[in-house]
Design an enzyme around this catalytic site. Structure first.
Site, PDB file in Angstrom:
ATOM      1  N   LYS A   1      -1.386  -9.552   2.281  1.00 25.88           N
ATOM      2  CA  LYS A   1      -0.643  -9.179   3.496  1.00 25.88           C
ATOM      3  C   LYS A   1      -1.521  -8.298   4.362  1.00 25.88           C
ATOM      4  O   LYS A   1      -2.236  -7.441   3.829  1.00 25.88           O
ATOM      5  CB  LYS A   1       0.649  -8.424   3.136  1.00 25.88           C
ATOM      6  CG  LYS A   1       1.373  -7.857   4.360  1.00 25.88           C
ATOM      7  CD  LYS A   1       2.795  -7.446   4.062  1.00 25.88           C
ATOM      8  CE  LYS A   1       3.004  -6.025   3.621  1.00 25.88           C
ATOM      9  NZ  LYS A   1       2.533  -4.981   4.553  1.00 25.88           N
TER      10      LYS A   1
ATOM     11  N   ASP B   1       0.842  -1.203   0.000  1.00 24.62           N
ATOM     12  CA  ASP B   1       0.000   0.000   0.000  1.00 24.62           C
ATOM     13  C   ASP B   1       0.879   1.256   0.000  1.00 24.62           C
ATOM     14  O   ASP B   1       0.378   2.378  -0.144  1.00 24.62           O
ATOM     15  CB  ASP B   1      -1.019  -0.009   1.153  1.00 24.62           C
ATOM     16  CG  ASP B   1      -0.376  -0.058   2.521  1.00 24.62           C
ATOM     17  OD1 ASP B   1       0.862  -0.205   2.605  1.00 24.62           O
ATOM     18  OD2 ASP B   1      -1.113   0.035   3.525  1.00 24.62           O
ATOM     19  N   SER B   2       2.195   1.070   0.073  1.00 23.25           N
ATOM     20  CA  SER B   2       3.126   2.187  -0.155  1.00 23.25           C
ATOM     21  C   SER B   2       2.908   2.790  -1.542  1.00 23.25           C
ATOM     22  O   SER B   2       3.373   3.897  -1.811  1.00 23.25           O
ATOM     23  CB  SER B   2       4.579   1.721  -0.005  1.00 23.25           C
ATOM     24  OG  SER B   2       4.820   0.586  -0.823  1.00 23.25           O
TER      25      SER B   2
ATOM     26  N   ASP C   1      -1.048  -6.142  -0.501  1.00 20.36           N
ATOM     27  CA  ASP C   1      -1.369  -5.534   0.792  1.00 20.36           C
ATOM     28  C   ASP C   1      -2.865  -5.252   0.895  1.00 20.36           C
ATOM     29  O   ASP C   1      -3.453  -4.699  -0.048  1.00 20.36           O
ATOM     30  CB  ASP C   1      -0.656  -4.178   0.884  1.00 20.36           C
ATOM     31  CG  ASP C   1       0.264  -4.078   2.063  1.00 20.36           C
ATOM     32  OD1 ASP C   1       0.208  -4.934   2.954  1.00 20.36           O
ATOM     33  OD2 ASP C   1       1.070  -3.116   2.075  1.00 20.36           O
TER      34      ASP C   1
ATOM     35  N   GLU D   1      -1.364  -5.973   8.160  1.00 21.96           N
ATOM     36  CA  GLU D   1      -0.559  -5.495   9.282  1.00 21.96           C
ATOM     37  C   GLU D   1      -1.114  -6.137  10.553  1.00 21.96           C
ATOM     38  O   GLU D   1      -2.315  -6.061  10.830  1.00 21.96           O
ATOM     39  CB  GLU D   1      -0.588  -3.968   9.338  1.00 21.96           C
ATOM     40  CG  GLU D   1       0.119  -3.368   8.139  1.00 21.96           C
ATOM     41  CD  GLU D   1       0.383  -1.877   8.243  1.00 21.96           C
ATOM     42  OE1 GLU D   1       0.152  -1.277   9.322  1.00 21.96           O
ATOM     43  OE2 GLU D   1       0.828  -1.300   7.237  1.00 21.96           O
TER      44      GLU D   1
ATOM     45  N   GLU E   1       9.185  -4.815  10.276  1.00 26.89           N
ATOM     46  CA  GLU E   1       9.603  -3.478   9.813  1.00 26.89           C
ATOM     47  C   GLU E   1      10.114  -2.620  10.965  1.00 26.89           C
ATOM     48  O   GLU E   1       9.492  -2.550  12.040  1.00 26.89           O
ATOM     49  CB  GLU E   1       8.411  -2.765   9.134  1.00 26.89           C
ATOM     50  CG  GLU E   1       8.782  -1.352   8.681  1.00 26.89           C
ATOM     51  CD  GLU E   1       7.810  -0.729   7.685  1.00 26.89           C
ATOM     52  OE1 GLU E   1       6.825  -1.384   7.299  1.00 26.89           O
ATOM     53  OE2 GLU E   1       8.056   0.431   7.302  1.00 26.89           O
TER      54      GLU E   1
HETATM   55  O1  KIV Z   1       3.489  -1.138   1.671  1.00 25.85           O
HETATM   56  C1  KIV Z   1       4.646  -1.572   1.602  1.00 25.85           C
HETATM   57  O2  KIV Z   1       5.398  -1.311   0.661  1.00 25.85           O
HETATM   58  C2  KIV Z   1       5.117  -2.432   2.677  1.00 25.85           C
HETATM   59  C3  KIV Z   1       6.576  -2.715   2.715  1.00 25.85           C
HETATM   60  C4  KIV Z   1       7.316  -1.520   3.127  1.00 25.85           C
HETATM   61  C5  KIV Z   1       6.889  -3.893   3.547  1.00 25.85           C
HETATM   62  O3  KIV Z   1       4.364  -2.844   3.494  1.00 25.85           O
END
Ligand code: KIV
Length: 274
Positions: A120, A51-52, A90, A122, A189
């Site tokens: 994924k 989600d970055s 994510d 959190e 992280e």
């Molecule tokens: O959203 C993302 O890119 C991440 C990574 C930094 C692990 O969760």
């Protein structure tokens, strides 16, 4: 096709990554587009549609406004652009926390509409029951402990974890619960080396570190950071290229050529038959 070449052509799946605990390090990078997936695929075990993407590609200040539809669109592109790496998507803020049922419905959308191999989440304090619900229903889940960007508003800032004893215990406990809930791997992280080491020793799933030292079973970076596309990168990032400078120079040369009428030249021009 021989059994061996068939196996070589097979896309990696969650159990292949789970089997790497304590073995060959897991290579993971973030990826959001088809062309980049094509470049990364041969070198990475996991392509993480993080989600970055909200901050990296959409100019958002953090990940909180990222939607499920955005994640699905980018994940579709990454699956299309790759053939070997496991694609992990994510789950964005608000798409899985309300209940295991909400998480299952949204994770099913991701799996059906993208063809990705895993999601994924959190792993906050209440995530374990959701992770167990998903894995028991056929959805491979990667966890994410330590610094959790989606907790930004309650934490106040992105801060490395594990410098005080109570925090160490909390991260270790969340990692253990995440592991017991059945994840095939977990991102760790922004934690101190000693905590990364303890988490990696305490869980059976491979740990994939970002800002979490070499004590993890694998590593992930935001691709745009390691390629040098931003002016600033966090201390834990190693820059393997300086693409921001390269792109700036290329565009400067292009603009100068257009202004001086050097582009297009004969080589780039179609001529009619006379
Ligand atoms: O959203 C993302 O890119 C991440 C990574 C930094 C692990 O969760």
């Amino acid at each position: 096709m021989s059994a061996q070449s068939k196996d070589k052509a097979r896309r990696l799946a969650a159990p292949d990554i789970a089997a790497r605990k304590g073995g060959e390090p897991v290579v993971c990078l973030t990826c959001y587009t088809a062309p980049m997936a094509g470049l990364l695929d041969a070198h990475c075990d996991v392509l993480l549609v993080g989600d970055s993407v909200g901050m990296v590609l959409h100019g958002l200040p953090n990940t909180l406004a990222v939607t499920l539809d955005m994640m699905i669109l980018h994940a579709q592109a990454v699956v299309r652009g790759s053939s070997r790496a496991l694609v992990v998507v994510d789950m964005p803020f608000g798409s899985y926390e309300a209940s295991p049922e909400q998480a299952f419905a949204n994770a099913c959308r991701v799996m059906k509409e993208t063809g990705a191999g895993a999601i994924k989440v959190e792993s906050g304090p209440t995530a374990a029951s959701t992770i167990a619900y998903l894995t028991q229903r056929g959805i491979p889940v990667m966890g994410h402990v330590g610094l959790r960007p989606q907790a930004l508003l309650v934490e106040g800032a992105f801060k490395a974890k594990g410098r005080i004893a109570s925090e160490r215990e909390r991260v270790l406990e969340e990692a253990r619960l995440t592991d017991e809930a059945g994840v095939f791997s977990m991102v760790v992280e922004g934690v101190a080396e000693s905590l990364a080491r303890d988490v990696t020793a305490a869980v059976s799933a491979p740990t994939i570190g970002i800002g979490a030292s070499s004590a993890c079973d694998g590593q992930v970076l935001v691709t745009d950071d390691m390629l040098g596309l931003f002016d600033w990168t966090p201390r834990f990032v190693r820059r393997y290229a300086d693409l921001k400078t390269e792109i700036g120079l290329a565009v400067e040369r292009y603009a100068a050529d257009v202004r001086a009428r050097r582009f297009p030249g004969e080589a780039e021009t179609y001529f009619g038959k006379s």
